[in-house]
Design an enzyme around this catalytic site. Structure first.
Site, PDB file in Angstrom:
ATOM      1  N   TYR A  54     -13.473  -3.756  -9.079  1.00 14.58           N
ATOM      2  CA  TYR A  54     -13.233  -4.895  -8.170  1.00 14.58           C
ATOM      3  C   TYR A  54     -14.561  -5.600  -7.876  1.00 14.58           C
ATOM      4  CZ  TYR A  54      -8.535  -2.963  -7.325  1.00 14.58           C
ATOM      5  OH  TYR A  54      -7.248  -2.476  -7.466  1.00 14.58           O
ATOM      6  N   SER A 156      -2.927   5.268 -12.410  1.00 12.61           N
ATOM      7  CA  SER A 156      -2.414   3.931 -12.108  1.00 12.61           C
ATOM      8  C   SER A 156      -1.898   3.303 -13.389  1.00 12.61           C
ATOM      9  CB  SER A 156      -3.511   3.057 -11.485  1.00 12.61           C
ATOM     10  OG  SER A 156      -3.003   1.772 -11.225  1.00 12.61           O
ATOM     11  N   GLN A 182      -0.267   4.794  -8.931  1.00 11.74           N
ATOM     12  CA  GLN A 182      -0.350   3.467  -8.300  1.00 11.74           C
ATOM     13  C   GLN A 182       0.220   2.418  -9.267  1.00 11.74           C
ATOM     14  OE1 GLN A 182      -3.799   0.516  -6.664  1.00 11.74           O
ATOM     15  NE2 GLN A 182      -3.733   2.520  -5.720  1.00 11.74           N
ATOM     16  N   TRP A 211       1.158  -1.524  -5.653  1.00 10.67           N
ATOM     17  CA  TRP A 211       0.295  -2.708  -5.577  1.00 10.67           C
ATOM     18  C   TRP A 211       1.057  -4.014  -5.833  1.00 10.67           C
ATOM     19  CZ3 TRP A 211      -0.690  -5.596 -10.135  1.00 10.67           C
ATOM     20  CH2 TRP A 211      -0.576  -4.938 -11.369  1.00 10.67           C
ATOM     21  N   SER A 212       0.424  -5.095  -5.394  1.00 12.29           N
ATOM     22  CA  SER A 212       0.991  -6.458  -5.508  1.00 12.29           C
ATOM     23  C   SER A 212       2.430  -6.542  -5.008  1.00 12.29           C
ATOM     24  CB  SER A 212       0.884  -6.989  -6.944  1.00 12.29           C
ATOM     25  OG  SER A 212      -0.421  -7.421  -7.219  1.00 12.29           O
ATOM     26  N   PRO A 213       2.666  -6.094  -3.771  1.00 15.03           N
ATOM     27  CA  PRO A 213       4.032  -6.164  -3.227  1.00 15.03           C
ATOM     28  C   PRO A 213       4.533  -7.595  -3.095  1.00 15.03           C
ATOM     29  CG  PRO A 213       2.446  -5.643  -1.499  1.00 15.03           C
ATOM     30  CD  PRO A 213       1.713  -5.534  -2.789  1.00 15.03           C
ATOM     31  N   LEU A 214       3.593  -8.560  -3.060  1.00 17.54           N
ATOM     32  CA  LEU A 214       4.009  -9.973  -2.962  1.00 17.54           C
ATOM     33  C   LEU A 214       3.789 -10.703  -4.291  1.00 17.54           C
ATOM     34  CD1 LEU A 214       2.566 -10.850   0.593  1.00 17.54           C
ATOM     35  CD2 LEU A 214       4.940 -10.305  -0.031  1.00 17.54           C
ATOM     36  N   ARG A 232      -5.209 -17.503  -4.595  1.00 16.47           N
ATOM     37  CA  ARG A 232      -5.584 -16.658  -5.730  1.00 16.47           C
ATOM     38  C   ARG A 232      -5.238 -17.288  -7.075  1.00 16.47           C
ATOM     39  NH1 ARG A 232      -3.374 -10.569  -5.912  1.00 16.47           N
ATOM     40  NH2 ARG A 232      -4.765 -10.498  -4.125  1.00 16.47           N
ATOM     41  N   GLY A 288      -2.477  -6.972   0.474  1.00 18.58           N
ATOM     42  CA  GLY A 288      -3.692  -7.734   0.168  1.00 18.58           C
ATOM     43  C   GLY A 288      -3.652  -8.969   1.048  1.00 18.58           C
TER      44      GLY A 288
HETATM   45  P1  NDP Z   1      -0.112  -9.021  -2.907  1.00 14.60           P
HETATM   46  O1  NDP Z   1       0.835  -9.131  -4.029  1.00 14.60           O
HETATM   47  O2  NDP Z   1       0.449  -8.811  -1.555  1.00 14.60           O
HETATM   48  O3  NDP Z   1      -1.025 -10.322  -2.936  1.00 14.60           O
HETATM   49  C1  NDP Z   1      -1.962 -10.536  -1.918  1.00 14.60           C
HETATM   50  C2  NDP Z   1      -2.358 -11.995  -1.883  1.00 14.60           C
HETATM   51  O4  NDP Z   1      -1.204 -12.820  -1.591  1.00 14.60           O
HETATM   52  C3  NDP Z   1      -3.347 -12.269  -0.781  1.00 14.60           C
HETATM   53  O5  NDP Z   1      -4.667 -12.005  -1.164  1.00 14.60           O
HETATM   54  C4  NDP Z   1      -3.077 -13.747  -0.498  1.00 14.60           C
HETATM   55  O6  NDP Z   1      -3.701 -14.498  -1.537  1.00 14.60           O
HETATM   56  C5  NDP Z   1      -1.568 -13.840  -0.656  1.00 14.60           C
HETATM   57  N1  NDP Z   1      -0.867 -13.540   0.599  1.00 14.60           N
HETATM   58  C6  NDP Z   1      -0.718 -12.311   1.194  1.00 14.60           C
HETATM   59  N2  NDP Z   1       0.004 -12.407   2.316  1.00 14.60           N
HETATM   60  C7  NDP Z   1       0.329 -13.704   2.465  1.00 14.60           C
HETATM   61  C8  NDP Z   1       1.063 -14.407   3.423  1.00 14.60           C
HETATM   62  N3  NDP Z   1       1.611 -13.798   4.466  1.00 14.60           N
HETATM   63  N4  NDP Z   1       1.223 -15.762   3.264  1.00 14.60           N
HETATM   64  C9  NDP Z   1       0.684 -16.386   2.215  1.00 14.60           C
HETATM   65  N5  NDP Z   1      -0.048 -15.772   1.262  1.00 14.60           N
HETATM   66  C10 NDP Z   1      -0.219 -14.426   1.379  1.00 14.60           C
HETATM   67  O7  NDP Z   1      -1.105  -7.809  -3.106  1.00 14.60           O
HETATM   68  P2  NDP Z   1      -2.352  -7.619  -4.123  1.00 14.60           P
HETATM   69  O8  NDP Z   1      -2.065  -8.198  -5.450  1.00 14.60           O
HETATM   70  O9  NDP Z   1      -3.580  -8.046  -3.418  1.00 14.60           O
HETATM   71  O10 NDP Z   1      -2.343  -6.043  -4.259  1.00 14.60           O
HETATM   72  C11 NDP Z   1      -2.613  -5.238  -3.115  1.00 14.60           C
HETATM   73  C12 NDP Z   1      -3.663  -4.213  -3.474  1.00 14.60           C
HETATM   74  O11 NDP Z   1      -3.195  -3.369  -4.500  1.00 14.60           O
HETATM   75  C13 NDP Z   1      -4.977  -4.783  -4.035  1.00 14.60           C
HETATM   76  O12 NDP Z   1      -5.811  -5.310  -3.047  1.00 14.60           O
HETATM   77  C14 NDP Z   1      -5.552  -3.544  -4.711  1.00 14.60           C
HETATM   78  O13 NDP Z   1      -6.120  -2.681  -3.754  1.00 14.60           O
HETATM   79  C15 NDP Z   1      -4.288  -2.922  -5.294  1.00 14.60           C
HETATM   80  N6  NDP Z   1      -4.104  -3.323  -6.704  1.00 14.60           N
HETATM   81  C16 NDP Z   1      -4.116  -2.325  -7.649  1.00 14.60           C
HETATM   82  C17 NDP Z   1      -3.963  -2.603  -8.988  1.00 14.60           C
HETATM   83  C18 NDP Z   1      -3.980  -1.493  -9.965  1.00 14.60           C
HETATM   84  O14 NDP Z   1      -4.023  -1.749 -11.184  1.00 14.60           O
HETATM   85  N7  NDP Z   1      -3.971  -0.264  -9.543  1.00 14.60           N
HETATM   86  C19 NDP Z   1      -3.799  -3.989  -9.464  1.00 14.60           C
HETATM   87  C20 NDP Z   1      -3.765  -4.959  -8.401  1.00 14.60           C
HETATM   88  C21 NDP Z   1      -3.893  -4.625  -7.076  1.00 14.60           C
HETATM   89  P3  NDP Z   1      -4.181 -16.043  -1.374  1.00 14.60           P
HETATM   90  O15 NDP Z   1      -4.463 -16.276   0.071  1.00 14.60           O
HETATM   91  O16 NDP Z   1      -5.361 -16.149  -2.232  1.00 14.60           O
HETATM   92  O17 NDP Z   1      -3.047 -16.860  -1.865  1.00 14.60           O
END
Ligand code: NDP
Length: 329
Positions: A54, A156, A182, A211-214, A232, A288
């Protein structure tokens, strides 16, 4: 905050946790990073997720500084790193990435330094390494546990068969095996968690930190009819992710989901997160966020849980049309 057992391990993990991919050391400044971690910790989140790749190590450095400054009791939180991609990205020399004993051990030492902690609570193999025998990686992880440098380890995005092999190797040699996987899990990506891993959940007590619940923000609905800046998927270098998730057939589903959320009087982000939380094979949903307001909104997803009745879940299912067939279960 609800706490769940991480699979069949003794570890208690908050059902919502917080990760830093693409945000810490990259998209957001360090002050916002600190605010986010503080809001998360104060809300009862006890797991902070990180990885060597990261922001090429910067994410761990930023988190390490915050942990040192905050001085939270070390026993009150869990922190992770992930090994595989290294910190050098495309410039990695041989042995600066992968799951050889050398990189697993050196990767751990690097993460401990950057995070300024004595041990990692969770250490993940960020991807499977087709070049390294699984036995070598399992032994390296076991040795790190024996040295007290990591407490639990996992994988993962491994295939179910690869996780099975790691478990079998550990059993055969009486080693500490993986306890957690993961995977990506959200309403748009379901196969591993709802089909491939069912055997591992039932017979091996595997935990999951999803990960990436959204789906990187798509499941908030904000890309439905616009291309919002300061996000993003509009960041330079993220074209690959944009093209993967911004597709008309996906947006059409998200529009349908948004109308359900509107009907329930909740935001789509909350509905999407609550939908993940409902799955009992999810140990924690990693949130995230690039803004404090997002995190606060997401932390409130528990209010959406009671609204997800069987009837609403069925309506969601009909819109998604992607329920994996789990033949033998
Ligand atoms: P999400 O799918 O939840 O995406 C998060 C992003 O969505 C935020 O950074 C923001 O981006 C946007 N967002 C979040 N909440 C809101 C909201 N309420 N309203 C509007 N936009 C919102 O999760 P991530 O993809 O970040 O994944 C979570 C974690 O999982 C990561 O941080 C990491 O630790 C892990 N991960 C692990 C991986 C693996 O291979 N093991 C791969 C990917 C993630 P923005 O504001 O820029 O639009």
């Amino acid at each position: 905050m609800e706490y769940r057992r991480l699979g069949s391990s003794g570890l208690q993990i908050s059902a919502l946790s917080f990760g830093t991919w693409l945000t810490f050391g990259k998209q957001i400044d360090d002050k916002t990073a600190e605010e986010l971690m503080t809001v998360a910790y104060d809300a009862g989140i006890n797991f902070f997720d990180n990885a060597e790749i990261y922001a090429r190590g910067q994410s761990e450095i930023v988190m390490g500084k915050i942990l040192a400054k905050k001085g939270w009791d070390r026993s009150s939180y869990l922190v992770s790193s992930k090994v595989f991609f290294g910190t050098e990205g495309k410039d990695a020399k041989p042995n600066q990435r992968g799951l050889s004993r050398k990189h697993v051990i050196e990767g751990c030492h690097g993460a401990l330094k950057r995070l300024q902690v004595d041990y990692l609570d969770l250490y993940y193999c960020h991807r499977a390494d087709k070049q390294t025998p699984i036995e070598e990686t399992v032994w390296a992880m076991h040795q790190l546990v024996m040295q007290g440098k990591i407490l639990y380890w996992g994988t993962s995005e491994w295939e179910a068969t690869e996780i099975m092999e790691a478990i079998a190797v550990a059993k055969q040699h009486h080693l500490i095996g993986p306890v957690v996987e993961q995977p990506q899990y959200n309403m748009l990506t379901r196969e591993k968690l709802e089909r491939d891993y069912l055997h591992l959940f039932r017979y091996h007590g595997l935990g999951t930190t999803i990960w990436s619940p959204l789906a990187s923000g798509v499941l908030t609905g904000k890309y439905n009819d616009a291309k919002p800046g300061d996000t993003r998927l509009m960041m330079e270098g993220m074209e690959w992710l944009h093209d993967r998730v911004i597709q008309e057939q996906i947006l059409e589903k998200v529009r349908g989901l948004k109308s359900i959320a509107d009907g329930l009087g909740i935001t789509l982000a909350r509905l999407s997160l609550a939908w993940c939380l409902k799955n009992p094979n999810v140990s924690t949903v990693i949130l995230g966020a690039s803004k404090v307001a997002q995190l606060k909104e997401n932390l409130d997803c528990y209010s959406a849980l009671p609204l997800l009745t069987d009837e609403i879940m069925l309506t969601i299912e009909n819109i998604l049309g992607n329920k994996p067939k789990a033949d033998s279960f």
